[in-house]
Design a protein around this motif. Structure first.
Motif, short mmCIF file in Angstrom:
data_model
loop_
_atom_site.label_atom_id
_atom_site.label_comp_id
_atom_site.label_asym_id
_atom_site.label_seq_id
_atom_site.Cartn_x
_atom_site.Cartn_y
_atom_site.Cartn_z
N PHE C 165 -12.64 -17.71 10.72
CA PHE C 165 -12.79 -16.35 11.24
C PHE C 165 -14.16 -16.22 11.87
O PHE C 165 -15.18 -16.41 11.22
CB PHE C 165 -12.63 -15.33 10.11
N TYR C 166 -14.16 -15.97 13.17
CA TYR C 166 -15.41 -15.89 13.92
C TYR C 166 -15.38 -14.61 14.70
O TYR C 166 -14.54 -14.44 15.56
CB TYR C 166 -15.46 -17.11 14.86
N TYR C 167 -16.29 -13.70 14.42
CA TYR C 167 -16.21 -12.42 15.11
C TYR C 167 -17.60 -11.87 15.39
O TYR C 167 -18.47 -11.89 14.53
CB TYR C 167 -15.40 -11.41 14.29
N PRO C 168 -17.83 -11.39 16.62
CA PRO C 168 -19.17 -10.90 16.97
C PRO C 168 -19.57 -9.71 16.11
O PRO C 168 -18.80 -8.77 15.96
CB PRO C 168 -19.03 -10.48 18.44
N GLU C 169 -20.81 -9.76 15.59
CA GLU C 169 -21.29 -8.67 14.73
C GLU C 169 -21.34 -7.35 15.50
O GLU C 169 -21.07 -6.28 14.94
CB GLU C 169 -22.72 -8.99 14.23
N TYR C 170 -21.69 -7.45 16.76
CA TYR C 170 -21.89 -6.21 17.52
C TYR C 170 -20.63 -5.38 17.59
O TYR C 170 -20.66 -4.16 17.52
CB TYR C 170 -22.42 -6.54 18.93
N ARG C 171 -19.50 -6.03 17.76
CA ARG C 171 -18.25 -5.29 17.83
C ARG C 171 -17.95 -4.61 16.50
O ARG C 171 -17.41 -3.51 16.46
CB ARG C 171 -17.10 -6.19 18.23
N LEU C 172 -18.30 -5.26 15.40
CA LEU C 172 -18.12 -4.63 14.10
C LEU C 172 -19.03 -3.42 13.99
O LEU C 172 -18.66 -2.38 13.45
CB LEU C 172 -18.42 -5.63 12.97
N PHE C 173 -20.24 -3.57 14.54
CA PHE C 173 -21.18 -2.45 14.54
C PHE C 173 -20.60 -1.27 15.30
O PHE C 173 -20.70 -0.12 14.88
CB PHE C 173 -22.50 -2.91 15.17
N ILE C 174 -19.96 -1.55 16.44
CA ILE C 174 -19.36 -0.47 17.22
C ILE C 174 -18.30 0.25 16.41
O ILE C 174 -18.20 1.48 16.41
CB ILE C 174 -18.74 -1.00 18.52
N ILE C 175 -17.49 -0.52 15.69
CA ILE C 175 -16.44 0.11 14.88
C ILE C 175 -17.09 1.02 13.84
O ILE C 175 -16.69 2.18 13.67
CB ILE C 175 -15.57 -0.95 14.18
N GLY C 176 -18.12 0.50 13.17
CA GLY C 176 -18.79 1.30 12.16
C GLY C 176 -19.41 2.56 12.76
O GLY C 176 -19.23 3.68 12.26
N PHE C 177 -20.11 2.37 13.87
CA PHE C 177 -20.76 3.50 14.53
C PHE C 177 -19.75 4.55 14.93
O PHE C 177 -19.96 5.76 14.73
CB PHE C 177 -21.49 2.95 15.77
N GLY C 178 -18.64 4.09 15.52
CA GLY C 178 -17.61 5.03 15.94
C GLY C 178 -17.07 5.84 14.78
O GLY C 178 -16.87 7.05 14.87
N LEU C 179 -16.84 5.16 13.64
CA LEU C 179 -16.32 5.87 12.49
C LEU C 179 -17.33 6.89 11.97
O LEU C 179 -16.96 8.01 11.59
CB LEU C 179 -15.97 4.87 11.37
N ILE C 180 -18.61 6.52 11.99
CA ILE C 180 -19.64 7.47 11.54
C ILE C 180 -19.65 8.70 12.44
O ILE C 180 -19.68 9.84 11.98
CB ILE C 180 -21.03 6.80 11.53
N ILE C 181 -19.62 8.46 13.75
CA ILE C 181 -19.60 9.59 14.69
C ILE C 181 -18.36 10.46 14.45
O ILE C 181 -18.44 11.69 14.46
CB ILE C 181 -19.62 9.10 16.15
#
Lengths: 389, 313, 315
Positions: C165-181
């Motif tokens: 499983f290889y996944y860019p951290e930044y995209r996970l950050f976007i998901i988190g950020f979006g949920l917080i917003i």
């Protein structure tokens, strides 16, 4: 006696005036149309600027005649492009056309240009311009899709690639490049060919479907804003570590390097322009551009526009500036051998480009910014009519 | 209609007939474009101005007829007398189908649904490459020929062909909006509930208006293909639907002549302005805002206001 | 990244059935990981769309304005963020300044150009379209026609690497950020006084005014908030999607698709709609590559056929 002399002198002057060709007073008018607004302006604007630069270098005068450049914006839409071309030809009465980048606009203009018998030096990589839409008046001074895709396929094969992935635009340049890859590698060795739409923002679905165990590399056929995105996302998913990315044509053009992320180092391509080529002509070309553009470096679109203008200038000079004589002009054009920053260029028998290609690799330059390193030179590549009629 | 209005029409008609002898081919081509887009805009006015339904997907019918014309004329070589009715039929059929889907909503929802549906057609035109040529479209479409001797390749005869068809279509549109049907549409625009109470089958009226508007848009689409001699997915894109909407608003909805003037203005703006400055987008955008601020009922509205003010003083 | 069905590279016949069974398990895990990655792609792209669509939806819900300039706010936000990062190197500063600058521009547009056209849809369309053209050209003049990217913040520059499983951290950050917003917006709407005033004004503007709610200020605030959210989307999207002329039109269209599916005026609809569009887009490209565009529009038309007001829209 004196009256006779004066009359004779005046008469001689008048006769001399009459004998001077009327058109040397009229400027040479050249219609220059590129996409100057919208997403393709990234390619169109540098070309237009380069055309202007080339004519400025001649002080906008050829064989004693002034040159007038008339600019129009096709905005990247075929019907707008056609209307503007008609304006240039019928309203502004230009002597020749120098234009375009977008293949659908090129295809829409070609029939009109043939009918009007107006010389058109195009920078559209449209194969049909030297095939089904061929005309004595149409010249293509950039490689055709078949031409540049063939170089990419052959080069990568030479590098030892046996199996490839292909990802390219869902548009003729993308699809035709894939056809070339399949022909050269054999259809079974192209593991998968994917065609995202032009302007796709998120390539993740395409890139994550690629398995680095299955191929030796990836051929990419997309340009403009899409190229840096693909490079960035390709690196994001770690594909670049095992499966090198090889861009077709102007994929790593210098104009795009500022948008490329750090993972772009190592990405290769093969095209007719290499910014760091160490020849006196190229140094002069790059230096001139840098001086006028705040230290920015020229890329392949600047080069294309510049060379297209240069070959027009040469042909016009060869016919003494008589732009009205269209037959003489197209004859001169087809015979020009033009030496530019990248070496010798000319037209083949169907008015396609013959020029050197270079194998490019992105590297970090002396100031830490990205640049193309010039590798192997592939001499005098012609449009492959035999393989791809 | 008063003598004054008829007189104006007669004079305009004469001018239009005489134009080819006064203008160069290029300018004549611009007039052809203006005529075609004027028809396109007037067809949308039937929906917006008279029935009160603002649509952001009108280019779908323009485009369907355009592609039908392109395919039938170029690939099958059919004569224009066959091509036109079939293309119009295709546009009308699409409108019946889309209308049944979209007319269950109104207001902004209707706007959005018409946008969505036109995007479906655009996606088809873009993706179905074997049929439509995809992004590159269909080039080399021949001009029509009327009978064995009269070909419309040359600009002047083609201009008259367009003038004739647009003239007939305009006359039909004027007849429609002046008829009881047209007044019923105006009633629906003012208040649907009232019309329902009066016993009108409002949904049927709306659907008929929708299909009529689409058919007239189809005429414009067919003509445009014959004019440019190619079709591409640009004919169906959102920007085109937005453009024709702007033509209607700019000129003044609900007047028929307003949108025609709006079309002329936008075609001329986009061609003339770009010859003088590269920043034509900024110029055109500013004009839209200025018109919104100072001519909220469109240019026709402004003209009427000025006319009334002069009457009063 | 492994595609489903790909057996392990070190497979050999020596251990026969046992190895075959564990290979099957490996194949299953690979398949699961593949679909997980696709789902995460769809969700992260969806979050970008949510940032855009939430503003679009809020603005429509309260003011009944279909803001055609919204894509321009996204683009302009991206460019402003780019300039700030180039000058200061700080991603946080870029995000904050982009949101602030575009919020101010939004306030000016709303106050002086849109408020006077309250409930006049056609005039609003004209004005917002005009600004779309103007801003589109201005950005090309100021920042040039070449595409740009924003460098990722150093904290999220790498990738999460767990087995295959290889996944860019930044995209996970976007998901988190979006949920917080999303959570913040939800709290704003449901849990604060301003939110209550907002909901009251959406329900019945006249009554809200009669109750003493300063609806005009609310209009301006919401428009500014929507613009700021769009700008946030532009900056956050910069590192993956890039910033380039034409992005305004492209993202505006997607934004409209989201609120059509989700329902005009609904925050919940904006989130669900955005996720649906993101996932549809992603899975469509993987499963039906030839139909790429169709996979968004066809379901949209279907949803509308069944529920013309979108999933969570009001009548």
């Amino acid at each position: 006696m004196r009256h006779l002399c004066t009359t004779a002198i005046l008469g001689a002057l008048a006769l001399g005036r009459l004998m001077q060709p009327a058109y040397s007073q009229e400027p040479i008018k050249i219609g220059v149309m590129f996409p100057l607004t919208g997403p393709i302006s990234a390619q169109g604007a540098p070309e237009r600027d380069a055309v202007k630069q080339a004519f400025d270098e001649e002080n906008n005068t050829i064989a004693g005649r002034k040159v007038e450049l008339l600019y129009e914006d096709s905005a990247g839409r075929p019907d707008t492009g056609l209307t503007k071309i008609k304006a240039l030809v019928e309203r502004d009465k230009v002597h020749l056309l120098l234009s375009e980048v977008v293949s659908s606009i090129g295809a829409a203009i070609a029939p009109y240009v043939s009918e009007q018998k107006i010389p058109w030096i195009s920078t559209v990589a449209l194969d049909s311009l030297t095939r089904s839409q061929k005309s004595p008046y149409i010249f293509r001074f950039v490689p055709s899709t078949y031409q540049y895709a063939l170089v990419a396929a052959r080069l990568t094969q030479k590098m030892g690639w046996k199996k490839v992935y292909f990802i390219g635009w869902n548009a003729p340049p993308g699809r035709e490049s894939a056809d070339v890859a399949k022909k050269i590698y054999g259809a079974e060795n192209v593991v998968d060919a994917q065609f995202p739409n032009v302007g796709t923002s998120d390539y993740a679905p395409y890139l994550t479907a690629m398995d680095t165990e299955k191929a030796d590399g990836t051929l990419a056929a997309m340009w403009g804003s899409d190229a840096p995105r693909v490079v960035g996302q390709y690196g994001e998913y770690g594909l670049n570590k095992k499966m090198p990315l090889f861009g077709i044509a102007s994929f790593t053009s210098e104009e795009l390097l500022t948008a490329m992320p750090a993972q772009a180092v190592g990405v290769q391509s093969a095209y007719t322009y290499c910014g760091t080529l160490d020849t006196p002509e190229n140094k002069k070309f790059v230096g001139g551009f840098k001086a006028n553009h705040d230290g920015a470096v020229p890329g392949s679109y600047t080069y294309m526009g510049y060379m297209a203008a240069k070959i027009v200038i040469q042909a016009l000079k060869d016919i003494g500036g008589k732009a009205e004589d269209r037959e003489a002009f197209i004859d001169a054009l087809s015979k020009v051998q033009l030496k530019g920053p990248m070496g010798m260029t000319s037209f083949d028998e169907h008015h396609g480009l013959v020029a050197d290609f270079y194998h490019l690799t992105i590297e970090k330059g002396p100031n830490g910014q990205l640049q193309n390193a010039c590798g192997e030179r592939i001499a005098q590549v012609k449009d492959p009519y035999d393989l791809f009629p | 209609m008063s003598i004054g209005v008829l007189g104006t029409f007669f004079i305009c008609g004469c001018l239009l007939v005489a134009l080819p002898y006064a203008l160069s081919n290029y300018h004549l081509g611009l007039v052809v474009e203006v005529l075609i887009f004027a028809l396109f805009a007037m067809s949308l006015d039937l929906l917006i101005g008279y029935t009160g339904m603002a649509s952001l997907g009108h280019a779908a019918y323009f485009g369907v007829a355009a592609y039908a014309t392109g395919l039938l004329a170029a690939k099958l070589g059919w004569s224009v007398w066959l091509v036109l009715p079939v293309s119009l039929g295709a546009a009308a059929l699409t409108a019946v189908f889309f209308g049944l889907l979209a007319l269950r909503t109104r207001g902004s929802y209707f706007l959005m649904i018409t946008l969505a549906l036109s995007q479906v057609v655009w996606g088809l035109a873009f993706g179905w490459r074997s049929l439509t040529g995809g992004d590159d479209g269909l080039p080399d479409i021949p001009r029509p020929s009327i009978g064995p001797y009269l070909s419309l390749v040359a600009d002047r005869p083609f201009y008259y062909f367009v003038l004739l068809l647009v003239g007939v279509a305009t006359a039909l549109l004027v007849a429609i909006v002046s008829s009881p049907f047209g007044y019923a549409l105006r009633g629906i625009r003012e208040s649907e509930t009232r019309m329902l109470a009066l016993g009108y089958n409002v949904n049927a009226y709306k659907l008929v208006a929708f299909v009529l508007a689409a058919t007239f848009a189809g005429v414009a689409g067919s003509l445009y293909v014959y004019y440019t001699r190619f079709v591409s997915p640009n004919y169906l894109e959102v920007l085109r639907s937005a453009e024709v909407l702007l033509m209607v608003i700019l000129g003044g909805a609900g007047t028929l002549i307003g949108p025609a003037i709006g079309a002329a203005l936008i075609v001329l703006l986009e061609n003339v302005v770009s010859a003088y400055t590269e920043r034509w987008l900024i110029v055109v955008g500013s004009i839209y805002i200025l018109v919104a601020l100072f001519a909220p009922r469109g240019l026709i509205g402004l003209a009427r206001e000025l006319g009334q003010r002069r009457l009063r003083s | 990244m492994s595609a489903p069905g790909r057996a392990a590279a070190d497979d050999s016949n020596a251990l026969g059935t046992q190895r075959a069974r564990s290979t099957d398990k490996r194949v299953d895990i690979n398949a699961m990981i593949f679909w997980l990655v696709q789902a995460l792609n769809g969700i992260s792209f969806g979050m970008l769309l949510f940032l855009l669509a939430s503003g679009l939806s809020l603005i429509f819900g309260l003011m009944k304005i279909l803001n055609l300039t919204h894509g321009s706010f996204y683009l302009l936000g991206g460019y402003v963020g780019l300039t700030v990062i180039q000058k200061t190197g700080s991603f946080v500063l870029a995000v904050v300044s982009a949101a602030s600058v575009i919020a101010i521009i939004g306030i000016v547009i709303e106050r002086f150009f849109l408020r006077r056209f309250h409930l006049q849809e056609l005039s609003q369309a004209l004005v917002t379209f005009g600004f779309l053209f103007i801003i589109s050209d201005l950005t090309t003049v100021i920042w040039g026609p070449n595409p740009q990217t924003i460098p990722k913040p150093a904290m999220f520059d790498g990738a999460v690497h767990l087995g295959s499983f290889y996944y860019p951290e930044y995209r996970l950050f976007i998901i988190g950020f979006g949920l917080i917003i999303a959570a913040l917006l939800w709290w704003l709407q449901e849990g604060t006084r301003i939110g209550a005033m907002l909901r009251a004004s959406v329900d019945d503007e006249e009554v809200a005014r009669a109750l003493g709610i300063n609806v005009s200020i609310l209009f301006t605030l919401v428009f500014a908030l929507g613009a700021a959210l769009a700008a946030l989307g532009g900056v956050m999207g910069g590192p993956i999607v890039g910033i380039y002329p034409g992005a305004d039109f492209q993202i505006l269209l997607l934004g409209f698709v989201v609120i059509i599916i989700g329902g005009l005026g609904s925050l919940k609809g904006a989130l669900i709609g955005a996720l649906i569009v993101g996932l549809l887009d992603n899975f469509g490209k993987v499963l039906f590559p030839e139909l790429a565009l169709f996979t968004i529009f066809a379901p949209m038309a279907l949803i509308l056929a069944v529920r013309p007001t979108g999933l969570f829209g009001r009548e």
